[in-house]
Design an enzyme around this catalytic site. Sequence first.
Site, PDB file in Angstrom:
ATOM      1  N   HIS A 131      -9.229   3.328  -1.980  1.00 24.01           N
ATOM      2  CA  HIS A 131      -7.839   2.962  -1.729  1.00 24.01           C
ATOM      3  C   HIS A 131      -7.295   2.161  -2.918  1.00 24.01           C
ATOM      4  O   HIS A 131      -7.290   0.934  -2.893  1.00 24.01           O
ATOM      5  CB  HIS A 131      -7.791   2.140  -0.439  1.00 24.01           C
ATOM      6  CG  HIS A 131      -6.431   1.745   0.035  1.00 24.01           C
ATOM      7  ND1 HIS A 131      -5.260   2.164  -0.555  1.00 24.01           N
ATOM      8  CD2 HIS A 131      -6.051   0.932   1.063  1.00 24.01           C
ATOM      9  CE1 HIS A 131      -4.231   1.641   0.095  1.00 24.01           C
ATOM     10  NE2 HIS A 131      -4.685   0.880   1.064  1.00 24.01           N
ATOM     11  N   CYS A 150       0.813  -1.224   0.000  1.00 24.09           N
ATOM     12  CA  CYS A 150       0.000   0.000   0.000  1.00 24.09           C
ATOM     13  C   CYS A 150       0.843   1.269   0.000  1.00 24.09           C
ATOM     14  O   CYS A 150       0.349   2.337  -0.372  1.00 24.09           O
ATOM     15  CB  CYS A 150      -0.940   0.028   1.207  1.00 24.09           C
ATOM     16  SG  CYS A 150      -2.124  -1.333   1.233  1.00 24.09           S
TER      17      CYS A 150
END
Length: 378
Positions: free
Chosen positions: A333, A89
Amino acid sequence: MRADAAPVIVAAARTPIGTAGHALKDVTVDQLAAPVLASLLLRAGVAAADVDEVLLGNCMGPGGNVARVSALAAGLPPSTPALTVDRQCASGLAAIDLAAQLVRNRAGVVLAGGAESASTAPWRFWPPEAGGEPVRYERAPFAPAPEDLDMGLANDLLAEEAGVTRERQDAYAARSHWLASSAREAGLLDQEIVPVGDVSRDERPRAGLTPARLSRLPAAFRPDGTVTAGNACGVSDGAAAVAVVSAEVHRRLDVPGLRVLASATTGVAASRPGRGLVPAVRLALERAGTSLEQLDAIELNEAFAGQVLACCDELGLDPDRVCTQGGALALGHPWGASGAVLVVRLFSQLLARGEGAVGLAAIAAGGGQGVAMVVESC
């Protein structure tokens, strides 16, 4: 390094962020990244031939060096090298950090960020055992067993251990949606967005999402848990990138920008990856010679409301100062791009505040890592 010799971010852009399987479902990862890279050249006033390197974060793409394919699709010359970065991420912010390091050492102009198309990511399969059928490969391991927990479960446990209640999580998630919806309707996000086809606005933010509505959702990862589909981020598609230049190039361009004061990458226990941004923030602030109290804008990746609140509590940071125009809980996201989205958001906000405004971007990553960066408008 002297502040007046530090790398400077002179342009920042991103696509709209789409919910996986919806607005951008047919757009491949390179088709997301290419228009952003091309836009940066125009925004920065830099010729394609002057770009020394392209760095893009990506987690789930088709391979083949996504950064290289995207750079060529954007019209950069074949002589421009490109590198794909995977820090899960944190990949997008890690790519920008690497770009700043390249600029400090030898490069004049680097385009860096990240891209992710969860919608078009290829399916993979484990080889069949003798006489068996292939088994779908759901995700890469983040750590050796037994530390390799799914992100939802790991952050549910983090919230419980930090004493973050379900009520706080739902209230924070509703706040993120309200702030992002308000910013979208006020046009505060328009300038940073590069349309993709007929998609020009973030898809996910919902103005009418209230804590009361969120409280009705069941726990998503364990029966007595507090993380739900409503107080967790959405799986998303999108790309974001910035143009990082040397101080010498910045003086020649004579445009506003964000000076990169410091950055840090750290590790924590792999079973609680959401904590990763905490030590990274502390180290980046120390290296920058500043403090949380002196920051004008703070962008933390909102993977889970409970995770963000746990990190804020540990840092002694008022959550109301975080993502004041909404964050990933509302926007979504897009894994490999999310860290770069944070920097794009800082670019929009800090330049509007004027010279000397200081901001922080920070993100946690699977496997127990964190990346943070401190920037200053100049």
